[in-house]
Motif scaffolding. Structure first.
Motif, short mmCIF file in Angstrom:
data_model
loop_
_atom_site.label_atom_id
_atom_site.label_comp_id
_atom_site.label_asym_id
_atom_site.label_seq_id
_atom_site.Cartn_x
_atom_site.Cartn_y
_atom_site.Cartn_z
N GLY A 1 0.82 -1.21 0.00
CA GLY A 1 0.00 0.00 0.00
C GLY A 1 0.86 1.26 0.00
N SER A 2 1.96 1.25 0.76
CA SER A 2 2.85 2.42 0.79
C SER A 2 3.48 2.63 -0.58
CB SER A 2 3.94 2.25 1.85
OG SER A 2 3.35 2.15 3.13
N ASP A 3 3.89 1.53 -1.24
CA ASP A 3 4.44 1.65 -2.61
C ASP A 3 3.38 2.17 -3.58
OD1 ASP A 3 6.82 0.74 -1.74
OD2 ASP A 3 6.64 -1.27 -2.62
N LEU A 4 2.15 1.63 -3.44
CA LEU A 4 1.08 2.08 -4.35
C LEU A 4 0.79 3.56 -4.13
CD1 LEU A 4 -1.28 -1.03 -4.23
CD2 LEU A 4 -0.14 -0.12 -6.28
N PHE A 5 0.84 4.02 -2.86
CA PHE A 5 0.62 5.46 -2.63
C PHE A 5 1.69 6.27 -3.38
CE2 PHE A 5 1.53 9.47 -0.59
CZ PHE A 5 0.32 10.10 -0.83
N GLU A 6 2.94 5.83 -3.28
CA GLU A 6 4.01 6.57 -3.99
C GLU A 6 3.74 6.58 -5.49
OE1 GLU A 6 6.32 8.58 -2.69
OE2 GLU A 6 5.19 8.05 -0.91
N ARG A 7 3.22 5.46 -6.02
CA ARG A 7 2.90 5.44 -7.47
C ARG A 7 1.73 6.37 -7.80
NH1 ARG A 7 2.04 -0.37 -9.40
NH2 ARG A 7 1.35 0.77 -11.25
N ILE A 8 0.76 6.46 -6.86
CA ILE A 8 -0.35 7.42 -7.08
C ILE A 8 0.21 8.82 -7.27
CG2 ILE A 8 -2.26 8.62 -5.91
CD1 ILE A 8 -3.02 5.95 -4.60
N GLU B 1 7.72 15.28 11.68
CA GLU B 1 6.74 15.09 10.60
C GLU B 1 5.78 13.95 10.95
OE1 GLU B 1 8.18 14.45 6.59
OE2 GLU B 1 6.15 14.87 5.84
N ILE B 2 4.50 14.28 10.92
CA ILE B 2 3.45 13.29 11.21
C ILE B 2 3.00 12.68 9.88
CG2 ILE B 2 1.21 12.97 12.34
CD1 ILE B 2 3.34 14.17 14.20
N GLY B 3 2.87 11.35 9.83
CA GLY B 3 2.47 10.68 8.58
C GLY B 3 3.49 10.96 7.49
N SER B 4 4.76 10.70 7.83
CA SER B 4 5.88 11.17 7.00
C SER B 4 6.04 10.40 5.68
CB SER B 4 7.18 11.06 7.81
OG SER B 4 7.22 9.82 8.50
N GLY B 5 5.60 9.15 5.62
CA GLY B 5 5.72 8.37 4.38
C GLY B 5 7.16 8.36 3.87
N ALA B 6 7.31 8.53 2.56
CA ALA B 6 8.64 8.47 1.95
C ALA B 6 9.47 9.73 2.21
CB ALA B 6 8.51 8.25 0.45
N ALA B 7 8.86 10.74 2.82
CA ALA B 7 9.56 11.99 3.19
C ALA B 7 10.26 12.64 2.00
CB ALA B 7 10.56 11.74 4.34
N THR B 8 9.62 12.58 0.85
CA THR B 8 10.23 13.16 -0.35
C THR B 8 10.16 14.68 -0.33
OG1 THR B 8 9.52 11.18 -1.50
CG2 THR B 8 10.24 13.02 -2.88
N LYS B 9 8.93 15.22 -0.11
CA LYS B 9 8.78 16.69 -0.07
C LYS B 9 9.50 17.29 1.13
CE LYS B 9 4.52 15.81 -0.23
NZ LYS B 9 3.07 15.78 -0.07
N THR B 10 9.65 16.47 2.18
CA THR B 10 10.34 16.93 3.40
C THR B 10 11.70 17.51 3.07
OG1 THR B 10 9.32 14.99 4.38
CG2 THR B 10 10.94 16.17 5.72
N GLU C 1 6.51 0.95 9.15
CA GLU C 1 7.89 0.81 9.64
C GLU C 1 8.89 0.94 8.51
OE1 GLU C 1 8.70 -2.79 11.79
OE2 GLU C 1 10.77 -2.19 12.19
N GLY C 2 8.57 0.31 7.36
CA GLY C 2 9.50 0.32 6.23
C GLY C 2 9.79 1.74 5.77
N THR C 3 8.75 2.57 5.70
CA THR C 3 8.99 3.93 5.20
C THR C 3 9.80 4.75 6.20
OG1 THR C 3 6.87 4.77 5.97
CG2 THR C 3 6.91 4.01 3.73
N VAL C 4 9.54 4.55 7.51
CA VAL C 4 10.30 5.31 8.51
C VAL C 4 11.78 4.93 8.43
CG1 VAL C 4 10.70 5.63 11.00
CG2 VAL C 4 8.36 5.63 10.10
#
Ligand code: SAH
Ligand code: AVI
Length: 344
Positions: free
Chosen positions: A65-72, A106-115, A138-141
């Motif tokens: 799901g985290s990978d799919l969000f990044e693809r979205i 950062e809350i809900g940081s995900g891949a932290a790309t824009k960060t 955990e994987g994204t953190v």
């Protein structure tokens, strides 16, 4: 406060995944690990026995799901990530100088790309010390922590693998923090929940500390609906994956292939809603929840709301939650809003 240490040659190898450290400038705490499975089952049961049935959107974010969000975020129709990134590029130096932040939470940081746009601005200002990503994934953190210490030589990372509805107390408490909640994820919370979440976030912050809150703006419904119904079907796959997650967590037997993705605009509630509609009637067994669900053909499960805001709605959300809006940035495109708010 338990801070990440200065570089220590004796520190364990990052790859070891050790609780304390796991690397010279990386520490990851994992309060989610201590959550009893019975709590997860009770939460899912509560949602699935509501009318209409619901599945909390945090269950989207397993590794797939985290990978799919990044693809979205890369789909041509899904404008929010690109719009927010462009806006951050315009305002990052202003935000850093107004807040004087040396530590970014950062809350809900995900891949932290824009960060990285904000971290770059903090680095330019010579103010870059600590980054605290909090996410259920955990994987994204861990991935963000590894990438960011590599990229920024002065940065330590203290990750928290946790639920922002339950574990905000695990955020370390140093000085001169800027808290960010990007992407419009606040819109994934029901209005009352968004307020109670922001109030509890505020209770972890000192008066005068700043919050940078990203909100997607109300706009032409056709643009909004296209963003959640991309032609490549990535959002549909992201939505359907939540049933696979529930099947794995609870031993249930949702027939994933018999559900269809729908994401209409709800004008009254100014939000996109993501639904999974059953094409055929089925009995779903959820042994871990001691539940059997009779799903009729055409019946739908609500998996996500994505509430859109304007300036007045965002200011009132912040005001009700103990924050004052200092700046409302929308940038040249005007698609997305960033509120710089101060904890009163
Ligand atoms: N901030 C990033 C990611 C947004 S996707 C961006 O703007 O692109 C939403 C993120 O919030 C995901 O990484 C998801 O794992 C995380 N998330 C969702 N619900 C959560 C919860 N209850 N607690 C902690 N993290 C959560
Ligand atoms: C994370 N969140 C802000 C996204 C959104 O747009 O509401 C999640 C998402 N759902 C479908 N596409 C993206």
């Amino acid at each position: 406060m338990d801070r990440p240490e200065a570089p220590d040659p004796e520190a364990p190898d990052p790859a070891s995944g050790g609780r304390r450290g796991g690397g010279r400038r990386i520490r990851v705490d994992h309060p989610l690990e201590a959550v009893d499975r019975r709590h997860v089952f009770a939460e899912l049961r509560a949602g699935l026995t509501e009318t209409p049935c619901r599945i909390p959107s945090k269950y989207f974010y397993d590794d797939l799901g985290s990978d799919l969000f990044e693809r979205i975020t890369e789909q041509p129709e899904y404008y929010p990530t690109r719009a927010e990134a462009a806006l951050l590029r315009e305002i990052a130096d202003d935000v850093v100088s107004r807040t004087g932040a040396r530590e970014l939470v950062e809350i809900g940081s995900g891949a932290a790309t824009k960060t990285r746009i904000l971290l770059d601005a903090m680095e330019r200002a010579g103010q870059l010390h600590l980054y605290v990503p909090m996410d259920v994934s955990e994987g994204t953190v861990r991935r963000a922590a590894r990438e960011l210490v590599e990229r920024y030589p002065t940065l330590s990372v203290h990750g928290v693998v946790g639920d922002f509805m339950a574990h905000l107390g695990q955020i370390p408490d140093p000085d001169e923090r800027l808290v960010i909640f990007l992407g419009g994820t606040i819109g994934n919370l029901e209005p009352a929940t968004a307020r109670s979440f922001l109030r509890s976030l505020g209770s972890q912050m000192h008066a005068g500390e700043h919050l940078l809150l990203g909100v997607d703006r109300i706009k032409d419904p056709a643009v909004l609906e296209a963003a959640y119904n991309d032609a490549a079907g990535v959002t549909a796959a992201f939505n359907l994956n939540v049933l696979t997650v529930v099947n794995r967590l609870t031993g249930s037997d949702f027939d994933v292939a018999s559900f269809r993705h729908r994401a209409p605009w709800n004008a009254e509630k100014h939000r996109i809603e993501m639904w999974l509609v059953a094409e055929t009637a089925q009995r779903v067994r959820l042994p871990a929840l001691e539940l059997e669900l009779d799903v009729a053909a055409g019946e739908a499960i609500l998996t996500e709301i994505s509430t859109k805001y304007d300036r007045v709605l965002a200011a009132s959300l912040l005001d009700d939650s103990g924050f004052g809006m200092e700046r409302w940035y929308t940038g040249s495109e005007g698609l997305f809003g960033l509120c710089l708010a101060v904890r009163r």
